[in-house]
Structures are given as C-alpha cells and as structure tokens.
Design a protein around this motif. Structure first.
Motif, PDB file in Angstrom:
ATOM      1  N   GLY A   1       0.823  -1.217   0.000  1.00  0.00           N
ATOM      2  CA  GLY A   1       0.000   0.000   0.000  1.00  0.00           C
ATOM      3  C   GLY A   1       0.849   1.256   0.000  1.00  0.00           C
ATOM      4  O   GLY A   1       0.548   2.224  -0.712  1.00  0.00           O
ATOM      5  N   ALA A   2       1.930   1.245   0.789  1.00  0.00           N
ATOM      6  CA  ALA A   2       2.807   2.414   0.853  1.00  0.00           C
ATOM      7  C   ALA A   2       3.477   2.667  -0.495  1.00  0.00           C
ATOM      8  O   ALA A   2       3.632   3.821  -0.922  1.00  0.00           O
ATOM      9  CB  ALA A   2       3.859   2.215   1.937  1.00  0.00           C
ATOM     10  N   ALA A   3       3.865   1.596  -1.185  1.00  0.00           N
ATOM     11  CA  ALA A   3       4.528   1.751  -2.483  1.00  0.00           C
ATOM     12  C   ALA A   3       3.609   2.398  -3.509  1.00  0.00           C
ATOM     13  O   ALA A   3       4.056   3.186  -4.356  1.00  0.00           O
ATOM     14  CB  ALA A   3       5.011   0.384  -2.983  1.00  0.00           C
TER      15      ALA A   3
ATOM     16  N   THR B   1       5.882   1.862   7.138  1.00  0.00           N
ATOM     17  CA  THR B   1       4.877   1.782   6.071  1.00  0.00           C
ATOM     18  C   THR B   1       3.601   2.502   6.468  1.00  0.00           C
ATOM     19  O   THR B   1       2.928   3.090   5.615  1.00  0.00           O
ATOM     20  CB  THR B   1       4.577   0.314   5.730  1.00  0.00           C
ATOM     21  OG1 THR B   1       4.240  -0.406   6.929  1.00  0.00           O
ATOM     22  CG2 THR B   1       5.783  -0.358   5.098  1.00  0.00           C
ATOM     23  N   ILE B   2       3.262   2.471   7.753  1.00  0.00           N
ATOM     24  CA  ILE B   2       2.092   3.227   8.219  1.00  0.00           C
ATOM     25  C   ILE B   2       2.310   4.725   7.997  1.00  0.00           C
ATOM     26  O   ILE B   2       1.414   5.445   7.541  1.00  0.00           O
ATOM     27  CB  ILE B   2       1.800   2.915   9.692  1.00  0.00           C
ATOM     28  CG1 ILE B   2       1.304   1.474   9.855  1.00  0.00           C
ATOM     29  CG2 ILE B   2       0.758   3.883  10.258  1.00  0.00           C
ATOM     30  CD1 ILE B   2       1.129   1.039  11.299  1.00  0.00           C
ATOM     31  N   VAL B   3       3.514   5.195   8.315  1.00  0.00           N
ATOM     32  CA  VAL B   3       3.830   6.615   8.110  1.00  0.00           C
ATOM     33  C   VAL B   3       3.718   6.978   6.631  1.00  0.00           C
ATOM     34  O   VAL B   3       3.128   8.005   6.272  1.00  0.00           O
ATOM     35  CB  VAL B   3       5.246   6.927   8.642  1.00  0.00           C
ATOM     36  CG1 VAL B   3       5.664   8.338   8.237  1.00  0.00           C
ATOM     37  CG2 VAL B   3       5.297   6.787  10.158  1.00  0.00           C
ATOM     38  N   LEU B   4       4.271   6.135   5.767  1.00  0.00           N
ATOM     39  CA  LEU B   4       4.212   6.427   4.332  1.00  0.00           C
ATOM     40  C   LEU B   4       2.773   6.400   3.818  1.00  0.00           C
ATOM     41  O   LEU B   4       2.395   7.212   2.967  1.00  0.00           O
ATOM     42  CB  LEU B   4       5.062   5.415   3.563  1.00  0.00           C
ATOM     43  CG  LEU B   4       6.573   5.496   3.812  1.00  0.00           C
ATOM     44  CD1 LEU B   4       7.294   4.384   3.071  1.00  0.00           C
ATOM     45  CD2 LEU B   4       7.122   6.848   3.390  1.00  0.00           C
ATOM     46  N   LEU B   5       1.965   5.486   4.330  1.00  0.00           N
ATOM     47  CA  LEU B   5       0.558   5.446   3.926  1.00  0.00           C
ATOM     48  C   LEU B   5      -0.166   6.714   4.354  1.00  0.00           C
ATOM     49  O   LEU B   5      -1.057   7.193   3.650  1.00  0.00           O
ATOM     50  CB  LEU B   5      -0.126   4.220   4.529  1.00  0.00           C
ATOM     51  CG  LEU B   5      -0.039   2.921   3.727  1.00  0.00           C
ATOM     52  CD1 LEU B   5      -0.644   1.770   4.519  1.00  0.00           C
ATOM     53  CD2 LEU B   5      -0.747   3.062   2.394  1.00  0.00           C
ATOM     54  N   CYS B   6       0.199   7.244   5.498  1.00  0.00           N
ATOM     55  CA  CYS B   6      -0.474   8.449   6.001  1.00  0.00           C
ATOM     56  C   CYS B   6      -0.239   9.653   5.095  1.00  0.00           C
ATOM     57  O   CYS B   6      -1.020  10.606   5.124  1.00  0.00           O
ATOM     58  CB  CYS B   6      -0.001   8.760   7.422  1.00  0.00           C
ATOM     59  SG  CYS B   6      -0.655   7.626   8.669  1.00  0.00           S
ATOM     60  N   THR B   7       0.839   9.626   4.308  1.00  0.00           N
ATOM     61  CA  THR B   7       1.078  10.764   3.415  1.00  0.00           C
ATOM     62  C   THR B   7      -0.003  10.880   2.341  1.00  0.00           C
ATOM     63  O   THR B   7      -0.127  11.934   1.709  1.00  0.00           O
ATOM     64  CB  THR B   7       2.453  10.620   2.725  1.00  0.00           C
ATOM     65  OG1 THR B   7       2.476   9.415   1.941  1.00  0.00           O
ATOM     66  CG2 THR B   7       3.562  10.553   3.751  1.00  0.00           C
ATOM     67  N   ALA B   8      -0.763   9.806   2.121  1.00  0.00           N
ATOM     68  CA  ALA B   8      -1.858   9.875   1.149  1.00  0.00           C
ATOM     69  C   ALA B   8      -3.045  10.657   1.694  1.00  0.00           C
ATOM     70  O   ALA B   8      -3.923  11.066   0.935  1.00  0.00           O
ATOM     71  CB  ALA B   8      -2.301   8.457   0.757  1.00  0.00           C
ATOM     72  N   PHE B   9      -3.071  10.862   3.026  1.00  0.00           N
ATOM     73  CA  PHE B   9      -4.234  11.500   3.639  1.00  0.00           C
ATOM     74  C   PHE B   9      -3.904  12.818   4.331  1.00  0.00           C
ATOM     75  O   PHE B   9      -4.786  13.644   4.531  1.00  0.00           O
ATOM     76  CB  PHE B   9      -4.865  10.556   4.663  1.00  0.00           C
ATOM     77  CG  PHE B   9      -5.118   9.175   4.134  1.00  0.00           C
ATOM     78  CD1 PHE B   9      -6.191   8.923   3.300  1.00  0.00           C
ATOM     79  CD2 PHE B   9      -4.274   8.127   4.445  1.00  0.00           C
ATOM     80  CE1 PHE B   9      -6.421   7.665   2.799  1.00  0.00           C
ATOM     81  CE2 PHE B   9      -4.493   6.855   3.958  1.00  0.00           C
ATOM     82  CZ  PHE B   9      -5.569   6.615   3.124  1.00  0.00           C
ATOM     83  N   THR B  10      -2.651  13.013   4.700  1.00  0.00           N
ATOM     84  CA  THR B  10      -2.290  14.224   5.423  1.00  0.00           C
ATOM     85  C   THR B  10      -0.838  14.568   5.137  1.00  0.00           C
ATOM     86  O   THR B  10      -0.068  13.737   4.633  1.00  0.00           O
ATOM     87  CB  THR B  10      -2.491  14.035   6.946  1.00  0.00           C
ATOM     88  OG1 THR B  10      -2.243  15.275   7.617  1.00  0.00           O
ATOM     89  CG2 THR B  10      -1.541  12.961   7.492  1.00  0.00           C
ATOM     90  N   THR B  11      -0.462  15.796   5.437  1.00  0.00           N
ATOM     91  CA  THR B  11       0.922  16.217   5.262  1.00  0.00           C
ATOM     92  C   THR B  11       1.766  15.651   6.396  1.00  0.00           C
ATOM     93  O   THR B  11       1.438  15.811   7.570  1.00  0.00           O
ATOM     94  CB  THR B  11       1.021  17.747   5.259  1.00  0.00           C
ATOM     95  OG1 THR B  11       0.226  18.262   4.192  1.00  0.00           O
ATOM     96  CG2 THR B  11       2.460  18.190   5.076  1.00  0.00           C
ATOM     97  N   VAL B  12       2.845  15.000   6.046  1.00  0.00           N
ATOM     98  CA  VAL B  12       3.733  14.385   7.032  1.00  0.00           C
ATOM     99  C   VAL B  12       5.115  15.007   6.891  1.00  0.00           C
ATOM    100  O   VAL B  12       5.653  15.108   5.787  1.00  0.00           O
ATOM    101  CB  VAL B  12       3.813  12.856   6.831  1.00  0.00           C
ATOM    102  CG1 VAL B  12       4.808  12.235   7.810  1.00  0.00           C
ATOM    103  CG2 VAL B  12       2.442  12.226   7.006  1.00  0.00           C
ATOM    104  N   SER B  13       5.680  15.433   8.001  1.00  0.00           N
ATOM    105  CA  SER B  13       7.010  16.027   8.001  1.00  0.00           C
ATOM    106  C   SER B  13       8.049  15.012   7.553  1.00  0.00           C
ATOM    107  O   SER B  13       7.945  13.819   7.833  1.00  0.00           O
ATOM    108  CB  SER B  13       7.353  16.537   9.406  1.00  0.00           C
ATOM    109  OG  SER B  13       8.730  16.857   9.497  1.00  0.00           O
TER     110      SER B  13
END
Length: 898
Positions: free
Chosen positions: A33-35, A220-232
C-alpha cells in the motif's frame, strides 16, 4: 494486567506459526500500500490562530499567485562579466518565458522587469529568478523537476564557460527518508551488546528481528499516512529511530527474563508465559508513558507536531505489540535451545554492580552534590538554545536546494533566502499605489531591511503586498526583531493611511511557530512532571520516590538541552558530527525530547526501583533493598541504555538536518538519565531517605489506585496454583483486611469452607462486615492468601463478585427475599451480614428454611449475639468462627470497598 498477559502468551505459544505469518503478512500488505499510495514528505508548518498563518491563508485567496510552491534559479555570469549584457539578458528572459508557459506555473518573476527590484546582485554578476507553481511541493511531479534542471543546465551552457546556474527552492526541498551505512552501525552495536548480555546468538538475534519488523510496519504506516495528510520529512526517521531503540529494548527485557527462568529449570512454555506476564507488564507501562507523552505534543495545537507525535506513538505501540506477541512466538520455536547449558555465574556482574552501588551510597550527600552540580553546569549552555524553523540552509551539502540557498546568500545576502511579506488593505483608499509605495518607503528606511523588491496590489486592487528582505537570515535574532518592529508599526500605518499591516511569509511563520512552542514548554513540562508524580506514586506507593524521579528527569532534560545548544547553537564538535549547518535547532525539539526522555526515564526508574521495593517489602531493610535491587537489575538496564545510545547516536553523522539534533539529544539524554541519574543519583537519594523513601500519606493511599507493573499479582497467583488442593468454596490463610487508614480491621483469619457448609462468624459489626466484603471480592485492602469459588483474591475480585451475593440484614426490609433471589439466580456463595439483626419472625422462619433446604449453596453469616441466631442455622453442616476482640484497637476507619 499480568494475568491477561500470561494468558496471551499461552495463546501465542500455541499459535506461534500463525502469529509470525500474521506479522509478515501485515508488513507485506502495508508495504504494498505504501509503495502505491505514498505521496512524499513535506515539512509544512502551519500555526492555526497565528497572525502570520491567518494572513498567509487570506493571501492565498486574494493573491493566488503567492500560493503553491516556489522554485528559484540563481544564474551567475563568468568572473568579471555582467549578467545584464544584451546576450545574457536575452538568454535569461527566454528561459523565463519558457518556464512561464509550462502547465502548473502561475507566475515567473523576470529579474530585469521594471516592476521588480533587487533581483540583480549589486555587482551585476548574478540574477535571481522566482518561479511560482500552483501546486504544493509534494504534488510537483518529478518530470517537472527534471525539466527545471534541464532548463537551468541549458541556460548555463548559453551563458558560456565560467558561468554557473543553480535551481532549488521549495520544490526541491521535499525529501524521502534515506538510510545510510552509519545507521547500521547502531544495529551492529546493539547486536554485540545483546550477545554479551544474553550469551546466545539465537537469543541476541531475536530482539533485532522483532525490532526490524516493528520498524517496517511503523514506517509503512507513516508512508501510507502521506496519502491522507501532510507528514514532516522528519517523521519517518524519527519513527525508525524510536522503533529500533524501544523495539530492541522491550524485547530484551522479555528474552532476558525468559533466560533467567529457564536457568531456574522452568518448563519452556511456562517460562515464556511468566516472562511476558512480568516483564511484559513493565513493557506496557513504559510504552504507555512514552505514548502519552508523545500524544501530549498536541498541547500547542500545531497540526504537523500533533501528526508527528501520533505517528511516533504508533511506532512505540507497534514496538510494544511486536515484543508481546512476536517474541513469545520466536521463543516457542527456539524451545530448549535457549536454556543455559549450565547456570551462568553472575558473580562478576553482581560484584561490579555491588561495588558501584556501595560506592555511590557510601556518602550519599557527596554523590548527590556532585551529580546535581555537574548536571547543573552542563545545563548552562541551554540558555543559548535557539529555536527556529530550518530552511534550505539546513539541507545537506551538494543538494539542489542547499546549493541554490548558498548561491543566493553569497551574491545577494542571507536575507534574500528569508523574505517577509507585509500585507495591507487598500480597498478603502482612492490611491492604492500611493498607500503601498508610502508604506514601502517607510519600511525601506527601517534598520535591518536590506531591500524592498516588490510593492504591488493584487489584480482586484483590494490587497497590497510588500516584499521585505532582511539584512540577516531567517534564524537570526535580528530578523525576529524586524518582524516585531513591522507589526508594531501597524497602529502608525492605521493612523497615517487608514489601514494597518500584517506580516507573513514562511520566515514569519517560522518565528511565530518557535515563539508558540517556547510558550508551550511550561504547560507541557507541568503535564509531564505531573504525570511522573501520579504514575510513580501509584506504582511505588510513595511520595519521595516520584518526587526524586521528577527532579532527576528535570536534571536530565536540562543537561540534554545544554549539550544540544553546546553543539548545534554554539558550533562545538561540528566537524566530527558532520554538521552542515550551525544555528537554530528545529523548534519542536525541546517538546519532543521532553516527551521521549520522559518515557525512557520512567522505564529505567520502574525497572530499578521496583526491585528495591520488592526486597524492602520482604526484609524491611532499606540498605539491603538498594543493594539487592540494584545488582539484580543494573546489567539489564545498562545493556538497554547502551543499545538506545548506540541506535540514537548512529543517526547523528548521516542524519536529516531535523533529525540530527533530535538523535543527538536523545543519545545524550539516555546517557545522562540512565548512568548519572538512575544508576548513580537514585541509589544515593534512596540511601539518604532510608525507610522514609516508602512513606505515603494515608489519604493518598486510599485515593490512589495500585499499578502492578512487575507482575506481583501473577507471581502470587502462580505460587498458590495448587492451593488449597481440595474443593473448598472459601479458603483463607493469614487473611487480613485493612481500612482506609491502613489499620487492621480483621487479622489472622483462617477458613476452610466446603460446598454446602454454613459458617457462622461472631464479631463486632465492623469486623464481621469487613470479612464478608473481603470474601465477596468487595474490599480492596486485603492481604494474605484467599481463594473463593476457585478464584484468587484480590486479583480476580470481579469474577468473585459476579458469583456471590451480600445481604445486609440490618438495612434490608426483606433479607429472606434477597437470599431466595440470589439462590434462584445461581449464586453459589451467599454472605449474610448481621443475621441476629432480623427481628421479624416470618423473615427468620424463611431464612431458616432456606439455609436448611439448599445443601448445594454455601453460606457465611455474621452475628454479634449467638443467642439470637439459635435455631436458624442447620446444625448438621454449620461451623463457627470467632473473631478475636482487640480492646486496644483504634477506632475503625472507612472500609475500602470495591
């Protein structure tokens, strides 16, 4: 908690294969999912409610050309030649027109335009081209970046040999987390420490495997979150760093406890269950404290910091989950291969630990003075700790963004990398350009202003913007002073032109962010220290232990801040640590360090002091408790601290500019807290306090719940697994019940009550009621051994309460009806309080009939006057118990009921 973890470990051992498959499948699904869905990282600072943020949001609506993201081209002519020669000017303007025609580009500033000032360097050797894109930096496709690089290279070729052209800006500041070889050094050091600690390659590799799986899942959870919100961009590396450190440490605690139990001859499955139940309880407590502290990063109300805290908390939670499930599965697969072939002698370790603790407690006052004074001195540089939002100048060397930043600073001045935007309302004036130019002239005359390149209204002529270039960089105190001076001029402009001004831009946002986070330090510190006091008071049932722990934590934080300022603000050791930038540190660093160090400090505190408390409770010898507790736990704490320091330190030389100071601070903080505070200062303070270390006021004792973080309840339950060895409904041995003041209400009670029997207890109303509440799982302060209906009390009080009924005869209008109702509901043990208080003959007759006609129900009744219960109890299956009177007993306090 310990009983639940015991059952969980048993279940994991039975399904160990499925557990491993489940974790690997989860990692594969999340990785896939992250990829496909990750959108890249962007350090986007937003401060709801701040003037700069509100103005920037308004500006994005009324002046859309200023929204999105920016690319910058810096073009320098060959040495000694002007950049504005006709040939070079034509080449630059052709590049501007080319980029201006691209899709997604809202505006490109021509440095030679009459509407633009100060975009040509004073020596006429360099021009600055700003290209504004409609999309945010994370949304700019790589093809567009490649086109920018190609156009820049073509322009450089057109300008001839000796010319230079750089492209950078926000568009090139989006970073993906990268792991270098140096981060692997921390893992290698961790493996060596595990080998020395566990003396088994198989056992040493297990914590590393589980930590890497946990890091993979959390990343991978952090990378997936970039699809929904801005991540530093710092979030993934922070999650990796924390996940590795706590994942290895938490697993080490469980594996180490398992090896100890195996060495004692405990069967493998039982050893795994006990290890998870005991060490796992402490792991959950430690993990929860870190998570709570990280979630407290939401206190300042800054979205990106809240997101970072939540994602870091997820990494900790995953580490805890892996340690509690994957480690037992691996231990089960290893079986007896982890059992020491012979009982290892721990005398060398014990000897060193004993020598150390005796040395630091020989003169506790001297030890305390040395540690406190030393850490106080180390905290002095913290006064120079300067917070900022790092710009492209903090990017690694030789990256496009950094090269462009350095070129701008060299040819134009540092302020051109940190422009300010002043906005004003011009809708109420009939001369908008006069108002804007007048304001611009006054601003241009201010000290600290290098230039005002642009002053213009928007297309609808309702808002004017004035671009202000400071003489200093964005991290400079002088730039911060300029922002405050500009805002202080708003009343003057309101009076002079009928409209005030607001200051915004990323530099102003960064300044406001740093100030807001600085203001949040005190309330955040109060929350963390207050949490320390409450949690440790519940764990250790003491006042001085949590106070000592909180003060030690504050010393650790002060020394950590001092070391961070010494290196990153003052520039010492910049070369060895591979620092490409010396100045301000990322503004959220103090809050983040305080949050993480809080959890780690509580971790070490619990592991060290809980063993001291356990020994003190057994022998009531404070000196012996300190020495015994320290020597038993110090090797594990030492190994855990070294692993954490190695993992954190490995992220310093090669780390991201935002991660470097965090990793450095955590490495220093763990060293200070583990070795100087917990393993040196704590034993000295405990020795100085002696027996008083375990004092807790009675009013706090009755209000604070008890937390069992070392599995004492489970140890008690396992010790009594085969007791009493018969079918007794109630079994009591040395049973004691205390009131809310800690005074004994009932003491030294022994009961062995079989199914269907009736026990008549004679005693005062207070004593009898206290005993019934204890037997029914309705009293908290119960000591001794007590098993009711097969459940051990007080651990399984909830189950006992559901299977028993308590009938207070003095208060009940129809006690016989309540007894009958309980019997009809299937209650197997009925507790009848003050049976001699029943005066109604009909009720007495019914009670007598119920007692005689229900041989499958067990009864315990109390009375003060045996003569009043004659004829009520069945003689063939009744026994009596007389509670000994205590004429010297103090007045009873309140019973602690559940």
């Amino acid at each position: 908690m310990s009983s639940l973890l015991y059952r969980l470990a048993r279940a994991v051992v039975r399904g160990r294969g499925w557990v491993l498959v489940g974790w690997l499948a989860l990692l594969a699904v999340l990785g896939t999912g992250a990829a496909f869905f990750q959108q890249g990282m962007e350090t986007k600072f937003e401060i709801p409610g701040a003037e700069s943020q509100d103005t920037l949001d308004h500006l994005n609506n009324v002046f859309p050309q200023m929204s999105g993201s920016r690319a910058q081209l810096v073009v320098t002519a060959p040495d000694g030649q002007p950049i504005d020669s006709p040939q070079r000017r034509a080449a630059v303007e052709e590049t501007v027109r080319e980029i201006e025609g691209w899709d997604g580009v809202s505006a490109v500033m021509n440095p030679f335009s009459d509407m633009v000032e100060n975009q040509v360097s004073p020596d006429r050797s360099t021009v600055l081209i700003n290209a504004q894109f409609k999309a945010q930096a994370t949304e700019i496709p790589q093809s567009t970046k490649d086109d920018l690089v190609r156009e820049t290279a073509e322009l450089e070729n057109q300008l001839g040999a000796g010319s230079e052209a750089h492209v950078g800006g926000e568009v090139f500041s989006v970073n993906m987390p990268a792991v270098g070889m140096t981060e692997g050094v921390g893992v290698v050091v961790a493996l060596l420490v595990l080998l020395l600690m566990l003396r088994s390659l198989v056992a040493a590799v297990m914590p590393l495997i589980t930590a890497l799986v946990g890091v993979g899942v959390s990343m991978t959870i952090v990378l997936l979150c970039t699809a929904f919100t801005t991540v530093s961009s710092a979030a993934p590396m922070l999650g990796m760093m924390l996940g590795l450190a706590v994942g290895i440490d938490y697993s080490l605690f469980i594996v180490s406890r398992h090896r100890e139990l195996l060495a004692e001859g405990v069967e493998v499955r039982e050893s795994i269950a006990r290890s998870v139940a005991t060490a796992g309880s402490a792991v959950i407590f430690a993990g929860m404290t870190v998570i709570i502290a990280l979630l407290a990063l939401a206190v300042p109300g800054i979205p990106f910091l809240t997101t970072m805290g939540v994602l870091a908390g997820v990494a900790i939670a995953v580490g805890v989950g892996v340690a509690l499930t994957m480690i037992p599965a691996l231990l089960a697969f290893a079986g007896n291969r982890l059992r020491p072939k012979r009982r290892r002698s721990t005398k060398p370790r014990r000897k060193f630990g004993l020598a150390w603790v005796r040395a630091v407690t020989k003169s506790p006052v001297l030890t305390i003075v040395i540690i406190v004074a030393g850490l106080g001195v180390c905290s002095i540089p913290a006064a120079d700790l300067r917070l900022s939002v790092p710009d492209a100048g903090a990017q690694p060397l030789h990256t496009p963004a950094r090269e462009t930043y350095d070129a701008i600073a060299e040819h134009f001045g540092p302020g051109y990398n940190s422009p300010l935007i002043v906005t004003t309302d011009v809708i109420g004036t009939d001369d908008p350009m006069g108002q804007i130019n007048g304001m611009a002239d006054e601003i241009r005359a201010l000290p600290g202003v290098a230039a005002v390149p642009m002053a213009t209204p928007n297309e609808t002529i309702d808002t004017g913007i004035i671009q202000v270039v400071p003489t200093t960089g964005g991290e400079s105190p002088q730039t911060e002073d300029l922002v405050h001076r500009l805002r202080a001029m708003s009343p003057h402009f309101e009076q002079e032109y009928g409209s005030g001004v607001a200051v915004t831009g990323m530099t102003a946002v960064g300044i406001d962010l740093s100030e807001k986070l600085t203001d949040a330090l005190l309330p955040f510190g109060i929350i963390v220290v207050g949490l320390t006091l409450v949690l440790l008071a519940m764990v250790f049932r003491s006042v001085w232990v949590p106070i000592k722990a909180a003060l030690g934590y504050m010393l650790s934080v002060g020394a950590t801040f001092g070391a961070t300022a010494f290196v990153f603000n003052q520039g010492h050791l910049a070369g060895p640590l591979n620092l490409s930038h010396v100045g301000g540190v990322i503004s959220f660093l103090p809050l983040l360090l305080m949050a993480i160090l809080f959890g780690l400090a509580m971790d070490y505190e619990v592991f060290l002091v809980s063993r001291m408390r356990e020994d003190y409770a057994r022998h009531r010898d404070a000196k012996r408790a300190i020495e015994s507790g320290f020597t038993n736990v110090a090797p594990v704490v030492l190994a855990a601290a070294v692993i954490m320091i190695a993992v954190f330190a490995a992220f310093v030389p090669h780390g991201d500019s935002n991660i470097k100071p965090i990793a450095f601070g955590l490495a220093v903080g763990v060293f200070v807290d583990a070795f100087l505070v917990r393993m040196t200062l704590v034993p000295a303070v405990m020795a100085l306090l002696g027996d008083k270390a375990w004092w807790l006021p009675r009013f706090l004792s009755r209000r604070l719940p008890e937390l069992d973080v070392e599995g004492e309840a489970l140890q008690h339950e396992l010790r009594l697994t085969d007791w009493p060895g018969n079918d007794e409904v109630v079994s009591a041995r040395d049973l004691t019940v205390h009131d809310d003041r800690g005074e004994t209400v009932v003491g030294d009670v022994h009961i062995g009550l079989r199914p269907g029997e009736v026990l008549a207890v004679q005693g005062s109303d207070v004593e009898s009621s206290a005993l019934l509440h204890a037997l029914g799982g309705r009293a908290r302060a119960v000591r001794g051994d007590l098993r009711v209906l097969g459940y051990l009390l007080p651990q399984r009080a909830r189950a006992v309460r559901s299977l028993t009924a308590l009938v207070p005869c003095r208060e009940s209008a129809a006690p016989a009806t309540e007894i009958a109702q309980a019997i009809n509901e299937g209650v197997r043990l009925v507790l009848v309080d003050e049976l001699d208080a029943v005066a109604d003959n009909a009720q007495r007759t019914d009670i007598s009939r119920l007692l005689a006609s229900t041989p499958d129900v067990t009864f315990v009744v109390t009375h003060q006057n045996p003569a009043l219960t004659d004829g009520l109890l069945p003689a063939d299956r009744s026994s009596s118990l007389r509670l000994s009177a205590r004429p010297d007993a103090p007045a009873a306090g309140r019973l602690l009921e559940v």
